[in-house]
Design a protein around this motif. Structure first.
Motif, PDB file in Angstrom:
ATOM      1  N   GLY A  31      -3.947  14.084   3.174  1.00 25.85           N
ATOM      2  CA  GLY A  31      -3.666  12.762   3.618  1.00 25.85           C
ATOM      3  C   GLY A  31      -2.223  12.512   3.852  1.00 25.85           C
ATOM      4  O   GLY A  31      -1.208  13.500   3.907  1.00 25.85           O
ATOM      5  N   VAL A  32      -1.744  11.401   3.957  1.00 28.51           N
ATOM      6  CA  VAL A  32      -0.269  10.852   4.151  1.00 28.51           C
ATOM      7  C   VAL A  32       0.072   9.781   3.127  1.00 28.51           C
ATOM      8  O   VAL A  32      -0.962   9.336   2.593  1.00 28.51           O
ATOM      9  CB  VAL A  32      -0.273  10.277   5.556  1.00 28.51           C
ATOM     10  N   VAL A  33       1.246   9.891   2.802  1.00 27.49           N
ATOM     11  CA  VAL A  33       1.701   8.806   1.656  1.00 27.49           C
ATOM     12  C   VAL A  33       2.868   8.135   2.417  1.00 27.49           C
ATOM     13  O   VAL A  33       3.684   8.642   2.983  1.00 27.49           O
ATOM     14  CB  VAL A  33       2.313   9.603   0.555  1.00 27.49           C
ATOM     15  N   PHE A  34       2.554   6.826   2.713  1.00 24.55           N
ATOM     16  CA  PHE A  34       3.436   6.000   3.437  1.00 24.55           C
ATOM     17  C   PHE A  34       4.654   5.706   2.498  1.00 24.55           C
ATOM     18  O   PHE A  34       4.441   5.052   1.607  1.00 24.55           O
ATOM     19  CB  PHE A  34       2.804   4.812   3.906  1.00 24.55           C
ATOM     20  N   LEU A  35       6.003   5.907   2.950  1.00 22.52           N
ATOM     21  CA  LEU A  35       7.065   5.305   2.336  1.00 22.52           C
ATOM     22  C   LEU A  35       7.413   3.894   2.933  1.00 22.52           C
ATOM     23  O   LEU A  35       8.177   2.877   2.020  1.00 22.52           O
ATOM     24  CB  LEU A  35       8.170   6.080   2.534  1.00 22.52           C
ATOM     25  N   SER A  36       7.147   3.644   4.066  1.00 14.33           N
ATOM     26  CA  SER A  36       7.300   2.394   4.496  1.00 14.33           C
ATOM     27  C   SER A  36       6.594   2.126   5.814  1.00 14.33           C
ATOM     28  O   SER A  36       6.272   3.194   6.481  1.00 14.33           O
ATOM     29  CB  SER A  36       8.747   1.753   4.820  1.00 14.33           C
ATOM     30  N   LEU A  37       5.912   0.978   6.259  1.00  9.35           N
ATOM     31  CA  LEU A  37       5.450   0.595   7.539  1.00  9.35           C
ATOM     32  C   LEU A  37       5.974  -0.764   7.993  1.00  9.35           C
ATOM     33  O   LEU A  37       5.675  -1.629   7.233  1.00  9.35           O
ATOM     34  CB  LEU A  37       3.877   0.642   7.457  1.00  9.35           C
ATOM     35  N   ASP A  38       6.421  -0.697   9.262  1.00  3.75           N
ATOM     36  CA  ASP A  38       7.280  -1.945   9.579  1.00  3.75           C
ATOM     37  C   ASP A  38       6.099  -2.577  10.762  1.00  3.75           C
ATOM     38  O   ASP A  38       5.962  -1.563  11.380  1.00  3.75           O
ATOM     39  CB  ASP A  38       8.584  -1.643  10.075  1.00  3.75           C
ATOM     40  N   ALA A  39       5.981  -3.854  10.364  1.00  7.56           N
ATOM     41  CA  ALA A  39       5.248  -4.479  11.556  1.00  7.56           C
ATOM     42  C   ALA A  39       5.855  -6.151  11.529  1.00  7.56           C
ATOM     43  O   ALA A  39       6.318  -6.581  10.726  1.00  7.56           O
ATOM     44  CB  ALA A  39       3.828  -4.528  11.069  1.00  7.56           C
ATOM     45  N   PRO A  40       5.251  -6.554  12.775  1.00  7.74           N
ATOM     46  CA  PRO A  40       5.718  -7.702  13.129  1.00  7.74           C
ATOM     47  C   PRO A  40       4.917  -8.878  12.681  1.00  7.74           C
ATOM     48  O   PRO A  40       5.348 -10.378  12.601  1.00  7.74           O
ATOM     49  CB  PRO A  40       6.050  -7.957  14.554  1.00  7.74           C
ATOM     50  N   ARG A  41       3.723  -8.659  12.489  1.00  7.34           N
ATOM     51  CA  ARG A  41       2.627  -9.638  12.203  1.00  7.34           C
ATOM     52  C   ARG A  41       2.756  -9.953  10.381  1.00  7.34           C
ATOM     53  O   ARG A  41       2.251  -9.070   9.694  1.00  7.34           O
ATOM     54  CB  ARG A  41       1.279  -9.248  12.321  1.00  7.34           C
ATOM     55  N   LEU A  42       3.129 -11.021   9.917  1.00  5.24           N
ATOM     56  CA  LEU A  42       3.268 -11.342   8.641  1.00  5.24           C
ATOM     57  C   LEU A  42       1.677 -11.239   7.973  1.00  5.24           C
ATOM     58  O   LEU A  42       1.809 -11.090   6.594  1.00  5.24           O
ATOM     59  CB  LEU A  42       3.717 -13.049   8.535  1.00  5.24           C
ATOM     60  N   ALA A  43       0.867 -11.800   8.517  1.00  6.41           N
ATOM     61  CA  ALA A  43      -0.473 -11.592   7.909  1.00  6.41           C
ATOM     62  C   ALA A  43      -1.094 -10.319   7.361  1.00  6.41           C
ATOM     63  O   ALA A  43      -1.440 -10.051   6.411  1.00  6.41           O
ATOM     64  CB  ALA A  43      -1.559 -12.483   8.851  1.00  6.41           C
ATOM     65  N   VAL A  44      -0.640  -9.517   8.506  1.00  7.54           N
ATOM     66  CA  VAL A  44      -0.978  -8.048   8.156  1.00  7.54           C
ATOM     67  C   VAL A  44      -0.193  -7.301   7.142  1.00  7.54           C
ATOM     68  O   VAL A  44      -0.597  -6.737   6.164  1.00  7.54           O
ATOM     69  CB  VAL A  44      -0.812  -7.319   9.416  1.00  7.54           C
ATOM     70  N   VAL A  45       1.090  -7.894   7.224  1.00  6.75           N
ATOM     71  CA  VAL A  45       2.102  -7.423   5.991  1.00  6.75           C
ATOM     72  C   VAL A  45       1.730  -7.881   4.749  1.00  6.75           C
ATOM     73  O   VAL A  45       1.771  -7.194   3.660  1.00  6.75           O
ATOM     74  CB  VAL A  45       3.606  -7.854   6.146  1.00  6.75           C
ATOM     75  N   LEU A  46       1.322  -9.172   4.611  1.00  9.26           N
ATOM     76  CA  LEU A  46       0.837  -9.536   3.273  1.00  9.26           C
ATOM     77  C   LEU A  46      -0.438  -9.134   2.789  1.00  9.26           C
ATOM     78  O   LEU A  46      -0.531  -8.960   1.449  1.00  9.26           O
ATOM     79  CB  LEU A  46       1.185 -11.140   3.378  1.00  9.26           C
ATOM     80  N   GLY A  47      -1.212  -8.950   3.655  1.00  9.25           N
ATOM     81  CA  GLY A  47      -2.522  -8.459   3.172  1.00  9.25           C
ATOM     82  C   GLY A  47      -2.331  -6.787   2.813  1.00  9.25           C
ATOM     83  O   GLY A  47      -2.850  -6.589   1.847  1.00  9.25           O
ATOM     84  N   ALA A  48      -1.728  -6.147   3.319  1.00 16.18           N
ATOM     85  CA  ALA A  48      -1.421  -4.691   3.198  1.00 16.18           C
ATOM     86  C   ALA A  48      -0.990  -4.428   1.876  1.00 16.18           C
ATOM     87  O   ALA A  48      -1.215  -3.558   1.167  1.00 16.18           O
ATOM     88  CB  ALA A  48      -0.855  -4.067   4.456  1.00 16.18           C
ATOM     89  N   ARG A  49       0.417  -5.532   1.757  1.00 15.44           N
ATOM     90  CA  ARG A  49       0.910  -5.194   0.478  1.00 15.44           C
ATOM     91  C   ARG A  49       0.091  -5.544  -1.033  1.00 15.44           C
ATOM     92  O   ARG A  49       0.278  -4.796  -1.703  1.00 15.44           O
ATOM     93  CB  ARG A  49       2.277  -6.066   0.623  1.00 15.44           C
ATOM     94  N   ALA A  50      -0.763  -6.434  -0.676  1.00 19.39           N
ATOM     95  CA  ALA A  50      -1.442  -6.912  -1.670  1.00 19.39           C
ATOM     96  C   ALA A  50      -2.756  -5.673  -2.057  1.00 19.39           C
ATOM     97  O   ALA A  50      -3.064  -5.478  -3.161  1.00 19.39           O
ATOM     98  CB  ALA A  50      -2.258  -8.058  -1.521  1.00 19.39           C
ATOM     99  N   ALA A  51      -2.844  -4.797  -1.215  1.00 19.21           N
ATOM    100  CA  ALA A  51      -3.721  -3.797  -1.123  1.00 19.21           C
ATOM    101  C   ALA A  51      -2.868  -2.226  -1.621  1.00 19.21           C
ATOM    102  O   ALA A  51      -3.510  -1.306  -1.425  1.00 19.21           O
ATOM    103  CB  ALA A  51      -4.353  -3.244  -0.035  1.00 19.21           C
ATOM    104  N   GLY A  52      -1.515  -2.442  -1.950  1.00 18.28           N
ATOM    105  CA  GLY A  52      -0.898  -1.537  -2.562  1.00 18.28           C
ATOM    106  C   GLY A  52      -0.100  -0.699  -1.566  1.00 18.28           C
ATOM    107  O   GLY A  52       0.632   0.387  -1.383  1.00 18.28           O
ATOM    108  N   ILE A  53       0.022  -1.182  -0.027  1.00 17.18           N
ATOM    109  CA  ILE A  53       0.488  -0.411   1.033  1.00 17.18           C
ATOM    110  C   ILE A  53       1.812  -0.954   1.751  1.00 17.18           C
ATOM    111  O   ILE A  53       1.840  -2.050   1.592  1.00 17.18           O
ATOM    112  CB  ILE A  53      -0.417  -0.298   2.247  1.00 17.18           C
TER     113      ILE A  53
END
Length: 226
Positions: free
Chosen positions: A80-102
């Motif tokens: 698999g992959v291990v993400f060190l960071s993922l940059d995106a402009p959609r705040l809803a996506v960012v908040l949802g993904a961070r809640a899931a540990g991404i």
């Protein structure tokens, strides 16, 4: 979820295995390809996001994403992959993904396509906090296919490993093999790798472009480990 990843630019550098191993979640180790661990700087456009295969999520829209990634392997060989960071402009996506540990980061991101008979593709990102920036672009050779073992090994990753609630989770990602073309870097000014704590110098050893794939993201499972 069902989505498309389009106009993917994939840059890869060799790094010491120990540097990658130190960033692995419990239960997985750094994957070694062609004698090295690798770090990738990858940009693409997220498009046609759906919940399952039928429910579109139009309020999320299409947007560019730029990620820094390492490569992982479980004891049973699952890669698999291990993400060190993922940059995106959609705040809803960012908040949802961070809640899931991404580890998403809310940033200003832009896909850049140069017109002409031989177009180029690139991505610009600026983080809203800290002002870390990255800008990179390539010109693909669409007349050629990148079918060598190294290119396939670095891109044939059908899942991700991440830490969540004190455990290591594996999320399966299903898609056809990337259609890959070799590419030439036309511009590269990156601060994301250094921000992730990686000391990478010189041009990337592997430079690839893909017009994209349709992906499906499945249910996560817990990775068992001693």
């Amino acid at each position: 979820m069902d989505q498309r990843w389009e106009d993917a630019v994939l840059l890869h550098w060799r790094i010491p295995v120990a540097a990658a191993a130190a960033r692995m979640p419990p239960g997985v180790r750094a994957d070694v390809v062609d004698g090295s661990a690798w770090v990738g700087l990858v940009g693409f456009r997220m498009h046609r996001i759906r919940l399952g295969a039928a429910v579109p999520l139009p309020w999320l829209g299409s947007f560019p994403e730029i990620n820094v990634r390492l490569y992982s392997r479980e004891r049973d060989g699952t890669r698999g992959v291990v993400f060190l960071s993922l940059d995106a402009p959609r705040l809803a996506v960012v908040l949802g993904a961070r809640a899931a540990g991404i580890p998403y980061v809310w940033s200003r991101c832009r896909a850049v396509v140069t017109d002409g008979a031989d177009p180029g593709y690139g991505y610009d990102v600026e983080r809203r906090r800290g002002r870390t920036r990255s800008s990179f672009a390539v010109r693909p050779d669409r007349a050629a296919l990148a079918e060598d073992e190294l290119s396939v090994e670095l891109t044939a990753r059908f899942g991700l490993h991440s830490r969540f609630a004190g455990r290591t989770a594996y999320v399966p990602i299903s898609h056809e093999p990337w259609p890959l073309h070799p590419a030439t870097v036309t511009h590269l000014e990156d601060g994301l790798l250094a921000s992730a704590g990686l000391d990478v110098g010189g041009p990337p050893e592997s430079v690839l472009f893909s017009p994209g794939v349709r992906t499906r993201i499945g249910r996560p499972r817990t990775v068992r480990h001693p």
